[in-house]
Scaffold this motif. Structure first.
Motif, PDB file in Angstrom:
ATOM      1  N   ALA A  10       0.836  -1.212   0.000  1.00  0.00           N
ATOM      2  CA  ALA A  10       0.000   0.000   0.000  1.00  0.00           C
ATOM      3  C   ALA A  10       0.866   1.256   0.000  1.00  0.00           C
ATOM      4  O   ALA A  10       0.578   2.223  -0.713  1.00  0.00           O
ATOM      5  CB  ALA A  10      -0.924  -0.008   1.215  1.00  0.00           C
ATOM      6  N   THR A  11       1.925   1.250   0.768  1.00  0.00           N
ATOM      7  CA  THR A  11       2.833   2.396   0.822  1.00  0.00           C
ATOM      8  C   THR A  11       3.505   2.605  -0.521  1.00  0.00           C
ATOM      9  O   THR A  11       3.601   3.742  -1.008  1.00  0.00           O
ATOM     10  CB  THR A  11       3.884   2.190   1.927  1.00  0.00           C
ATOM     11  N   LEU A  75       8.962   6.278   4.289  1.00  0.00           N
ATOM     12  CA  LEU A  75       8.181   5.173   3.715  1.00  0.00           C
ATOM     13  C   LEU A  75       8.215   3.953   4.623  1.00  0.00           C
ATOM     14  O   LEU A  75       7.194   3.280   4.803  1.00  0.00           O
ATOM     15  CB  LEU A  75       8.704   4.828   2.318  1.00  0.00           C
ATOM     16  N   ALA A  76       9.368   3.668   5.202  1.00  0.00           N
ATOM     17  CA  ALA A  76       9.470   2.539   6.132  1.00  0.00           C
ATOM     18  C   ALA A  76       8.620   2.808   7.371  1.00  0.00           C
ATOM     19  O   ALA A  76       7.906   1.919   7.850  1.00  0.00           O
ATOM     20  CB  ALA A  76      10.927   2.302   6.516  1.00  0.00           C
ATOM     21  N   GLY A  77       8.660   4.037   7.872  1.00  0.00           N
ATOM     22  CA  GLY A  77       7.842   4.388   9.037  1.00  0.00           C
ATOM     23  C   GLY A  77       6.358   4.290   8.755  1.00  0.00           C
ATOM     24  O   GLY A  77       5.588   3.782   9.575  1.00  0.00           O
ATOM     25  N   LEU A  78       5.949   4.783   7.589  1.00  0.00           N
ATOM     26  CA  LEU A  78       4.542   4.694   7.205  1.00  0.00           C
ATOM     27  C   LEU A  78       4.106   3.237   7.080  1.00  0.00           C
ATOM     28  O   LEU A  78       3.003   2.871   7.497  1.00  0.00           O
ATOM     29  CB  LEU A  78       4.306   5.434   5.882  1.00  0.00           C
ATOM     30  N   THR A  79       4.973   2.400   6.552  1.00  0.00           N
ATOM     31  CA  THR A  79       4.668   0.972   6.426  1.00  0.00           C
ATOM     32  C   THR A  79       4.452   0.343   7.791  1.00  0.00           C
ATOM     33  O   THR A  79       3.480  -0.404   7.996  1.00  0.00           O
ATOM     34  CB  THR A  79       5.796   0.250   5.667  1.00  0.00           C
ATOM     35  N   LEU A  80       5.322   0.656   8.732  1.00  0.00           N
ATOM     36  CA  LEU A  80       5.166   0.097  10.086  1.00  0.00           C
ATOM     37  C   LEU A  80       3.911   0.620  10.771  1.00  0.00           C
ATOM     38  O   LEU A  80       3.238  -0.129  11.487  1.00  0.00           O
ATOM     39  CB  LEU A  80       6.405   0.408  10.917  1.00  0.00           C
ATOM     40  N   THR A  81       3.582   1.881  10.532  1.00  0.00           N
ATOM     41  CA  THR A  81       2.357   2.452  11.088  1.00  0.00           C
ATOM     42  C   THR A  81       1.131   1.742  10.523  1.00  0.00           C
ATOM     43  O   THR A  81       0.196   1.416  11.268  1.00  0.00           O
ATOM     44  CB  THR A  81       2.293   3.954  10.795  1.00  0.00           C
ATOM     45  N   ARG A  82       1.157   1.496   9.219  1.00  0.00           N
ATOM     46  CA  ARG A  82       0.022   0.797   8.595  1.00  0.00           C
ATOM     47  C   ARG A  82      -0.081  -0.632   9.108  1.00  0.00           C
ATOM     48  O   ARG A  82      -1.181  -1.147   9.289  1.00  0.00           O
ATOM     49  CB  ARG A  82       0.198   0.785   7.074  1.00  0.00           C
TER      50      ARG A  82
END
Length: 86
Positions: A10-11, A75-82
């Protein structure tokens, strides 16, 4: 792991849709695996290094991952948040 893969997908799609008019599925795969590589969760260890040296895919990999590079931490942070929200 499946949740992390979905979150990375998704990211990657969201990021690429902001850059390219038409997002190719291969580019999403490159982006998703690059994000997972940064999180030490890629199916292939050292994915970024290996794909950038691949004779057939190097140009595409450098184009996509090169555009992502300045944003990779976010992007890595957003992925972990998702993933956590899933």
């Amino acid at each position: 792991m499946a949740d992390l893969d979905k979150a990375a997908d998704a990211t990657a799609r969201e990021f690429l849709s902001g850059i390219y008019h038409r997002v190719r599925e291969f580019d999403v795969t490159l982006a998703r695996n690059a994000i997972l590589d940064c999180l030490y969760s890629a199916e292939e260890p050292d994915f970024i290094r290996d794909v950038a040296a691949h004779p057939l895919h190097a140009a595409d990999a450098r184009r996509v991952i090169g555009r992502m590079a300045p944003h990779m931490v976010g992007l890595a942070g957003l992925t972990l948040t998702r993933q956590a929200a899933a």
